[in-house]
Design a protein around this motif. Structure first.
Motif, mmCIF file in Angstrom:
data_model
loop_
_atom_site.group_PDB
_atom_site.id
_atom_site.type_symbol
_atom_site.label_atom_id
_atom_site.label_comp_id
_atom_site.label_asym_id
_atom_site.label_seq_id
_atom_site.Cartn_x
_atom_site.Cartn_y
_atom_site.Cartn_z
ATOM 1 N N GLY A 354 30.553 41.046 63.290
ATOM 2 C CA GLY A 354 29.578 41.950 63.883
ATOM 3 C C GLY A 354 29.878 43.400 63.587
ATOM 4 O O GLY A 354 28.979 44.177 63.224
ATOM 5 N N ASP A 355 31.166 43.796 63.724
ATOM 6 C CA ASP A 355 31.533 45.184 63.418
ATOM 7 C C ASP A 355 31.284 45.510 61.949
ATOM 8 O O ASP A 355 30.826 46.615 61.614
ATOM 9 N N LEU A 356 31.580 44.571 61.066
ATOM 10 C CA LEU A 356 31.297 44.802 59.647
ATOM 11 C C LEU A 356 29.794 44.871 59.399
ATOM 12 O O LEU A 356 29.322 45.669 58.584
ATOM 13 N N GLY A 357 29.041 44.051 60.127
ATOM 14 C CA GLY A 357 27.590 44.082 59.969
ATOM 15 C C GLY A 357 26.979 45.389 60.430
ATOM 16 O O GLY A 357 25.937 45.825 59.909
ATOM 17 N N PHE A 361 24.059 50.152 59.601
ATOM 18 C CA PHE A 361 23.420 51.285 60.268
ATOM 19 C C PHE A 361 23.390 52.493 59.339
ATOM 20 O O PHE A 361 24.355 52.812 58.656
ATOM 21 N N SER A 362 22.259 53.169 59.348
ATOM 22 C CA SER A 362 22.111 54.424 58.621
ATOM 23 C C SER A 362 21.057 55.246 59.354
ATOM 24 O O SER A 362 20.491 54.796 60.357
ATOM 25 N N ALA A 363 20.791 56.423 58.846
ATOM 26 C CA ALA A 363 19.829 57.296 59.518
ATOM 27 C C ALA A 363 18.444 56.661 59.605
ATOM 28 O O ALA A 363 17.699 56.920 60.557
ATOM 29 N N HIS A 364 18.115 55.814 58.637
ATOM 30 C CA HIS A 364 16.763 55.261 58.605
ATOM 31 C C HIS A 364 16.764 53.731 58.633
ATOM 32 O O HIS A 364 15.765 53.106 58.249
ATOM 33 N N ALA A 365 17.839 53.120 59.106
ATOM 34 C CA ALA A 365 17.907 51.659 59.142
ATOM 35 C C ALA A 365 16.878 51.096 60.116
ATOM 36 O O ALA A 365 16.729 51.580 61.241
ATOM 37 N N VAL A 369 17.029 45.173 60.594
ATOM 38 C CA VAL A 369 18.235 45.087 59.762
ATOM 39 C C VAL A 369 19.494 45.032 60.617
ATOM 40 O O VAL A 369 20.427 44.290 60.320
ATOM 41 N N VAL A 370 19.532 45.830 61.684
ATOM 42 C CA VAL A 370 20.755 45.950 62.485
ATOM 43 C C VAL A 370 20.752 45.043 63.711
ATOM 44 O O VAL A 370 21.765 44.928 64.399
#
Length: 480
Positions: A354-357, A361-365, A369-370
């Motif tokens: 989960g932490d790797l997933g 996350f990004s500014a526009h994810a 996706v998350v």
């Protein structure tokens, strides 16, 4: 068992009494984490009303945490000596009185003192509450009780800020603490029923280990104050390093004292039961893999993705909702024959994956996706919450269940404080070194996954062999 007196066990007066016992314990357990996570929301209102300094304001939260960390183990030992129901009642009464005093506080010093008293009471509730469930239930019923224990604690953490926010906005910050007092008053009404439903096993010849308790409190005060002050003084400052060094010295003295005393506040023999130790370390992995995200992911969502507080809060439900669902699911799976050890190892794997997933996350994810990595991270905590407590207490003699519960919860809260403080310190360092918030967040996720992988390997090694046969540890000791 030398030094142990088993008092006559009153017959259980039907499922209704056991249901009331469970409900009362869960109500009290719900209030404690709700108080921890929700109080921070009330700080602006407290500041506006009382005009508190920044330091005094922070200790509204820190005083509770320090007192809780210092007293959890000690209350567990006291519960084994004088009785779990008495300690639970004392803790609920202390918390209720402290919450009422908080609601009526006229200045920050009184509020800080009341919050510290609430932390003392909260420690008693968690230690004695877990021990009560361990002795009141057997087999699948115990698994279900501890699943609800873990789920309710998760609900308290998750809903604490929301409930507090609504109360602050609607009727004012004082009603946050008034609600806590009222809830604990209701729990206290059920104490006579709990006393009739719980087998009364006490260590009549034992005495409280006063020297060990004092040294342990000193060690925990020094350690938690070092963690708290690191954010203000700097992690590498002389004052913080001195506090950590003094805490380490006090812990060494504590071990030496416990080895020499007849009735220690912590029987070091428990730590030689490798499976118990492995189970006790599982919440430490959750502290690094989950609690850090519970604390800092909302800031990332507002600072990097541009969401407002409401939007961040709704998205955080993807992380917290599994903690409400998976404890009960895990109990049902164990009841159907799934290995508890397998579920615990899966939970550790979920934390790492989960932490790797969350690196997605990004500014526009997009939320789609998350969503999955957030759910997986929450499941990593939810699968083991409650299950760990029940399995760990099943490995110790009944007369030491309070001590064992105190140790597990001391590791749980202490590791949460350490994990959050270390994460915050590293985040500040990275941001000061020129990293953007986004890059710093991603770097720390790699670190959290590494910690989770390392702890998972240690825990898997400690849990080798069968785990979770009820009272297995007790039976082995009896044969010896």
């Amino acid at each position: 068992m030398s030094g142990t007196t088993a008092l006559p066990v009153p017959p259980v007066e039907g499922a209704r009494h056991q249901g009331l016992t469970l409900a009362a314990v869960l109500l009290a357990v719900f209030v404690v984490p709700m108080s921890i996570s929700g109080t921070a929301v009330a700080l602006p209102g407290i500041d506006a009303d009382l005009g508190a300094s920044d330091a005094a304001l922070q200790w509204v939260v820190n005083a509770f945490n320090v007192a809780f960390a210092c007293c959890t183990l000690i209350w567990g030992s006291v519960a084994d000596i004088v009785g779990r129901v008495r300690v639970f009642a004392a803790g609920a009464a202390l918390f209720a009185v402290a919450a009422a005093a908080s609601a009526l506080a006229g200045n920050a010093l009184v509020l800080d003192a009341a919050r510290a008293l609430a932390g003392v009471g909260g420690a008693a509730i968690f230690s004695a509450g877990a021990a009560i469930l361990s002795t009141a239930y057997e087999g699948p019923a115990r698994a279900r009780a501890f699943a609800l224990f873990g789920a309710v604690a998760g609900i308290g953490v998750s809903l604490g800020p929301t409930i507090a926010g609504q109360l602050v906005a609607g009727v004012g910050w004082r009603w946050v603490f008034a609600l806590h007092a009222a809830a604990l008053a209701v729990a206290l009404l059920a104490v006579p029923v709990i006393a009739r439903s719980v087998p009364a096993t006490v260590r009549a010849s034992a005495r409280l280990d006063v020297p060990g308790a004092l040294v342990f409190v000193a060690a925990m005060v020094l350690l938690t104050c070092g963690i708290v002050q690191a954010s203000q003084w700097g992690g590498g400052s002389a004052g913080v390093l001195a506090l950590f060094a003094a805490a380490a010295l006090a812990l060494i003295v504590f071990v030496r004292v416990e080895r020499r005393i007849a009735h220690p506040v912590l029987d070091l023999g428990l730590l030689r039961e490798r499976r118990f130790l492995g189970l006790a370390l599982v919440p430490v992995a959750a502290s690094f893999g989950f609690v850090t995200q519970l604390t800092y992911l909302p800031s990332y969502l507002t600072a990097v993705t541009g969401r407002d507080g409401s939007g961040a809060g709704w998205l955080m439900l993807l992380l917290t909702a599994p903690v409400l669902v998976f404890p009960v699911a895990a109990a049902k799976l164990v009841e159907r024959g799934v290995s508890a050890k397998v579920l615990i190892l899966v939970s550790l794997g979920c934390l790492v994956v989960g932490d790797l997933g969350l690196l997605l996350f990004s500014a526009h994810a997009a939320v789609a996706v998350v969503a999955l990595p957030m759910i997986v991270t929450g499941a990593g905590t939810g699968l083991s919450a409650g299950l760990v407590d029940g399995q760990a207490l099943a490995l110790v003699p009944p007369e030491k269940a309070g001590m064992a519960a105190g140790f597990v919860n001391t590791l749980r809260l202490g590791s949460e404080a350490v994990a959050v403080a270390v994460y915050g310190s590293l985040l500040t360092t990275l941001l000061g070194g020129g990293h953007t918030y986004n890059s710093a967040f991603h770097s720390l996720l790699w670190g959290l996954a590494g910690v989770g992988l390392g702890l998972g390997a240690v825990i898997a090694w400690l849990l080798r062999g069968p785990v979770g046969t009820p009272r297995a540890g007790m039976a082995r000791r009896a044969r010896r």
